[in-house]
Write a protein that holds these residues in place. Structure first.
Motif, PDB file in Angstrom:
ATOM      1  N   VAL A 260       0.859  -1.190   0.000  1.00  0.00           N
ATOM      2  CA  VAL A 260       0.000   0.000   0.000  1.00  0.00           C
ATOM      3  C   VAL A 260       0.900   1.247   0.000  1.00  0.00           C
ATOM      4  O   VAL A 260       1.898   1.309   0.720  1.00  0.00           O
ATOM      5  N   GLY A 261       0.548   2.218  -0.843  1.00  0.00           N
ATOM      6  CA  GLY A 261       1.360   3.435  -0.943  1.00  0.00           C
ATOM      7  C   GLY A 261       2.396   3.335  -2.055  1.00  0.00           C
ATOM      8  O   GLY A 261       3.128   4.288  -2.316  1.00  0.00           O
ATOM      9  N   TYR A 262       2.467   2.188  -2.713  1.00  0.00           N
ATOM     10  CA  TYR A 262       3.429   1.999  -3.816  1.00  0.00           C
ATOM     11  C   TYR A 262       2.673   1.847  -5.125  1.00  0.00           C
ATOM     12  O   TYR A 262       1.479   1.494  -5.138  1.00  0.00           O
ATOM     13  N   LYS A 263       3.403   2.084  -6.205  1.00  0.00           N
ATOM     14  CA  LYS A 263       2.819   1.932  -7.534  1.00  0.00           C
ATOM     15  C   LYS A 263       2.856   0.441  -7.886  1.00  0.00           C
ATOM     16  O   LYS A 263       3.945  -0.150  -7.966  1.00  0.00           O
ATOM     17  N   VAL A 264       1.677  -0.147  -8.046  1.00  0.00           N
ATOM     18  CA  VAL A 264       1.598  -1.598  -8.280  1.00  0.00           C
ATOM     19  C   VAL A 264       0.881  -1.865  -9.603  1.00  0.00           C
ATOM     20  O   VAL A 264      -0.178  -1.278  -9.874  1.00  0.00           O
ATOM     21  N   ASN A 265       1.465  -2.694 -10.433  1.00  0.00           N
ATOM     22  CA  ASN A 265       0.799  -3.153 -11.669  1.00  0.00           C
ATOM     23  C   ASN A 265       0.466  -4.628 -11.501  1.00  0.00           C
ATOM     24  O   ASN A 265       1.373  -5.450 -11.350  1.00  0.00           O
ATOM     25  N   TYR A 266      -0.831  -4.960 -11.518  1.00  0.00           N
ATOM     26  CA  TYR A 266      -1.231  -6.370 -11.485  1.00  0.00           C
ATOM     27  C   TYR A 266      -1.305  -6.878 -12.922  1.00  0.00           C
ATOM     28  O   TYR A 266      -1.861  -6.196 -13.794  1.00  0.00           O
ATOM     29  N   TYR A 267      -0.782  -8.068 -13.147  1.00  0.00           N
ATOM     30  CA  TYR A 267      -0.899  -8.715 -14.463  1.00  0.00           C
ATOM     31  C   TYR A 267      -1.649 -10.022 -14.236  1.00  0.00           C
ATOM     32  O   TYR A 267      -1.110 -10.950 -13.618  1.00  0.00           O
ATOM     33  N   ILE A 268      -2.894 -10.078 -14.700  1.00  0.00           N
ATOM     34  CA  ILE A 268      -3.714 -11.279 -14.504  1.00  0.00           C
ATOM     35  C   ILE A 268      -3.665 -12.112 -15.790  1.00  0.00           C
ATOM     36  O   ILE A 268      -4.112 -11.644 -16.842  1.00  0.00           O
ATOM     37  N   PHE A 269      -3.124 -13.307 -15.695  1.00  0.00           N
ATOM     38  CA  PHE A 269      -3.077 -14.227 -16.843  1.00  0.00           C
ATOM     39  C   PHE A 269      -4.289 -15.144 -16.739  1.00  0.00           C
ATOM     40  O   PHE A 269      -4.458 -15.832 -15.719  1.00  0.00           O
ATOM     41  N   THR A 270      -5.119 -15.145 -17.758  1.00  0.00           N
ATOM     42  CA  THR A 270      -6.308 -15.988 -17.705  1.00  0.00           C
ATOM     43  C   THR A 270      -6.741 -16.426 -19.102  1.00  0.00           C
ATOM     44  O   THR A 270      -6.425 -15.752 -20.089  1.00  0.00           O
ATOM     45  N   ASP A 271      -7.476 -17.531 -19.131  1.00  0.00           N
ATOM     46  CA  ASP A 271      -8.063 -17.962 -20.408  1.00  0.00           C
ATOM     47  C   ASP A 271      -9.493 -17.423 -20.510  1.00  0.00           C
ATOM     48  O   ASP A 271     -10.146 -17.626 -21.528  1.00  0.00           O
ATOM     49  N   LYS A 272      -9.969 -16.784 -19.439  1.00  0.00           N
ATOM     50  CA  LYS A 272     -11.341 -16.250 -19.432  1.00  0.00           C
ATOM     51  C   LYS A 272     -11.334 -14.772 -19.036  1.00  0.00           C
ATOM     52  O   LYS A 272     -11.717 -14.428 -17.893  1.00  0.00           O
ATOM     53  N   PRO A 273     -10.904 -13.905 -19.938  1.00  0.00           N
ATOM     54  CA  PRO A 273     -10.807 -12.485 -19.562  1.00  0.00           C
ATOM     55  C   PRO A 273     -12.145 -11.889 -19.120  1.00  0.00           C
ATOM     56  O   PRO A 273     -12.159 -10.970 -18.295  1.00  0.00           O
ATOM     57  N   ASP A 274     -13.253 -12.447 -19.627  1.00  0.00           N
ATOM     58  CA  ASP A 274     -14.573 -11.916 -19.243  1.00  0.00           C
ATOM     59  C   ASP A 274     -14.884 -12.159 -17.771  1.00  0.00           C
ATOM     60  O   ASP A 274     -15.747 -11.497 -17.193  1.00  0.00           O
ATOM     61  N   GLU A 275     -14.196 -13.106 -17.183  1.00  0.00           N
ATOM     62  CA  GLU A 275     -14.491 -13.438 -15.780  1.00  0.00           C
ATOM     63  C   GLU A 275     -13.613 -12.674 -14.783  1.00  0.00           C
ATOM     64  O   GLU A 275     -13.683 -12.925 -13.585  1.00  0.00           O
ATOM     65  N   VAL A 276     -12.809 -11.758 -15.311  1.00  0.00           N
ATOM     66  CA  VAL A 276     -11.994 -10.951 -14.380  1.00  0.00           C
ATOM     67  C   VAL A 276     -12.915  -9.893 -13.779  1.00  0.00           C
ATOM     68  O   VAL A 276     -13.454  -9.049 -14.500  1.00  0.00           O
ATOM     69  N   PRO A 277     -13.149  -9.916 -12.466  1.00  0.00           N
ATOM     70  CA  PRO A 277     -14.103  -8.983 -11.870  1.00  0.00           C
ATOM     71  C   PRO A 277     -13.548  -7.564 -11.833  1.00  0.00           C
ATOM     72  O   PRO A 277     -12.332  -7.352 -11.894  1.00  0.00           O
ATOM     73  N   SER A 278     -14.460  -6.625 -11.726  1.00  0.00           N
ATOM     74  CA  SER A 278     -14.035  -5.236 -11.613  1.00  0.00           C
ATOM     75  C   SER A 278     -13.831  -4.927 -10.128  1.00  0.00           C
ATOM     76  O   SER A 278     -14.763  -5.017  -9.338  1.00  0.00           O
ATOM     77  N   VAL A 279     -12.606  -4.623  -9.767  1.00  0.00           N
ATOM     78  CA  VAL A 279     -12.291  -4.325  -8.359  1.00  0.00           C
ATOM     79  C   VAL A 279     -11.736  -2.900  -8.311  1.00  0.00           C
ATOM     80  O   VAL A 279     -10.906  -2.532  -9.149  1.00  0.00           O
ATOM     81  N   ALA A 280     -12.247  -2.105  -7.341  1.00  0.00           N
ATOM     82  CA  ALA A 280     -11.778  -0.714  -7.221  1.00  0.00           C
ATOM     83  C   ALA A 280     -10.310  -0.710  -6.804  1.00  0.00           C
ATOM     84  O   ALA A 280      -9.953  -1.308  -5.784  1.00  0.00           O
ATOM     85  N   LEU A 281      -9.471  -0.063  -7.607  1.00  0.00           N
ATOM     86  CA  LEU A 281      -8.035  -0.009  -7.303  1.00  0.00           C
ATOM     87  C   LEU A 281      -7.661   1.371  -6.785  1.00  0.00           C
ATOM     88  O   LEU A 281      -8.245   2.375  -7.198  1.00  0.00           O
ATOM     89  N   GLY A 282      -6.688   1.403  -5.898  1.00  0.00           N
ATOM     90  CA  GLY A 282      -6.214   2.670  -5.347  1.00  0.00           C
ATOM     91  C   GLY A 282      -5.412   3.463  -6.367  1.00  0.00           C
ATOM     92  O   GLY A 282      -5.172   3.006  -7.486  1.00  0.00           O
ATOM     93  N   MET A 283      -4.992   4.668  -5.927  1.00  0.00           N
ATOM     94  CA  MET A 283      -4.193   5.518  -6.807  1.00  0.00           C
ATOM     95  C   MET A 283      -2.881   4.829  -7.162  1.00  0.00           C
ATOM     96  O   MET A 283      -2.306   4.136  -6.320  1.00  0.00           O
TER      97      MET A 283
END
Ligand code: UD2
Length: 399
Positions: A188-211
């Motif tokens: 928390v407080g750092y610049k974070v890039n999440y990389y989600i590898f999936t075969d079902k991109p439609d199933e990636v939920p929308s989650v509120a991300l911080g600044m």
């Protein structure tokens, strides 16, 4: 060159003009000229005219030699590397560190972080656990670090930390919990890039991300064995590092998705090459570690070798070091495939072989990767990140 009385000269008390000493060398020819010149200043009645003329030509000659000498010395001094001292050069200004973005650092946060209890040379912060390995890598346990000091060191660096997670097949169900809890506790407080590898991109939920926190979805194909899904992460992470992550992040942490964060998991985890001690084996002797024991595999570790058993659910470090790790493990997996052998715990076995040969610079204690099927022992003050209890038969592609 100096002008002074000539001790070698016997010419009475007359004043010697332009006595030339070149360094400490007294040049007789020039000295002769000066004597003649001096004589010429004595009233003419004391000398016959003929003698005066003779003396005058000497005077002209001497004068010419002197001017020549001055010229030669001047030219040598200004141009010659033989005589001239190398010139001082102004040092270049301090190199300015390359920054992706200017983030103002608040002075008051610095001064606050500079006030903390003095470290005690004769007192270890923890006496019940190992806090440093025999190769002097830190083992991170609660009580061994002060987050405010750690943040005052890392935050001004404006780092970007990449995090890879694979959610293939039914594992997409774990993304929401992983991301929601990561937003509360993970760097928390750092610049974070999440990389989600999936075969079902439609199933990636929308989650509120911080600044300063971003998410990329990378679509990959599915393998039909869970072993292959788990093991081929090395290859996919390596390819993505080379395609884009080298340019996008400073550090990379590769985590299992069927996990939840429960407490602070901060910048104390940052280091060149980071491993997590597996929660199931930290009290066991090396002989019982589930290393690959068949010499035919590239992951083979003999019974009398090994430091710790490391978990495959977390690897981290500077992007270049994670690149080297994934490249080596991927190559070893390919060789095993050619030899028709699969290591006992797939990529986790290769990872353990790698860490035996390339010692990690920081080890995360089992606080940082816990198994919720186990009761919490007294040495674990906080469980920071732990597995979600799951029905393997239900979530995996094959049994
Ligand atoms: C252990 C390790 C895991 C890995 C595996 C190798 C720990 C806590 N976990 O976990 O890191 O080394 O053994 O066998 O040490 N995945 C999918 N879809 C699937 C199957 C797997 O996306 O159908 C991904 C997912 O990100 C998952 C990871 O692979 O978190 C590891 O698979 P696992 O959690 O089923 O393996 P597990 O629990 O045996």
């Amino acid at each position: 060159m100096s002008t002074q009385s000539c001790s070698a000269c016997s010419y009475g008390q007359g004043i010697h003009f332009y006595e030339i000493h070149f360094l400490t060398f007294h040049w007789q020819g020039v000295s002769l000229f000066t004597h003649e010149f001096a004589r010429s200043r004595i009233p003419q009645r004391l000398y016959p005219v003929k003698m005066w003329r003779k003396r005058r030509s000497c005077l002209v000659f001497g004068f010419t030699v002197t001017v020549g000498m001055f010229t030669v010395v001047y030219v040598f001094h200004s141009n010659s590397t033989l005589l001239s001292v190398p010139k001082y050069t102004t040092p270049n200004p301090e190199p300015v560190p390359i920054q992706r973005e200017k983030v103002p650092v608040r002075i008051d946060s610095y001064s606050k972080s500079l006030r903390y209890p003095q470290p005690q040379s004769l007192k270890s912060p923890r006496s019940d656990v190992m806090t440093v390995t025999p190769w002097l890598a830190t083992v991170v346990w609660d009580g061994t670090f002060d987050s405010s000091i750690i943040d005052s060191l890392y935050q001004p660096q404006n780092l970007t930390i990449g995090t890879t997670v694979f959610a293939i097949g039914k594992y997409t169900r774990f993304i929401k919990g992983f991301l929601e809890t990561a937003e509360k506790h993970f760097l928390v407080g750092y610049k974070v890039n999440y990389y989600i590898f999936t075969d079902k991109p439609d199933e990636v939920p929308s989650v509120a991300l911080g600044m300063q926190r971003n998410l990329s979805v990378i679509t990959v194909s599915k393998f039909f064995r869970w072993q292959e899904i788990s093991m081929r992460r090395m290859e996919r992470i390596l390819n993505t590092i080379e395609e884009r992550l080298l340019k996008e992040v400073d550090y990379l942490y590769c985590l299992d998705v069927d996990m939840l964060f429960h407490n602070h998991w901060g910048a104390e985890v940052l280091s060149t090459l980071v491993a997590a001690i597996h929660p199931g084996y930290y009290k066991n002797p090396r002989e019982v570690f589930p290393y690959e024991r068949r010499p035919a595999s590239q992951a083979y570790v003999p019974l009398d070798q090994g430091d710790f058993y490391y978990a495959g659910a977390m690897i981290g470090g500077l992007i270049e070091n994670v690149r080297a790790l994934t490249r080596t493990c991927h190559q070893a997996i390919l060789i095993d495939k050619q030899n028709d052998i699969e290591a006992a715990w797939q990529e986790e076995s290769h990872l353990n072989k790698y860490f035996l040969q390339h010692k990690p610079t920081k080890l995360l204690s089992p606080e940082y990767l816990w198994d919720d099927t186990k009761p919490k022992p007294p040495e674990i003050h906080f469980i920071r990140f732990s597995t979600v209890l799951k029905n393997y038969a239900e979530v995996r592609e094959n049994v």
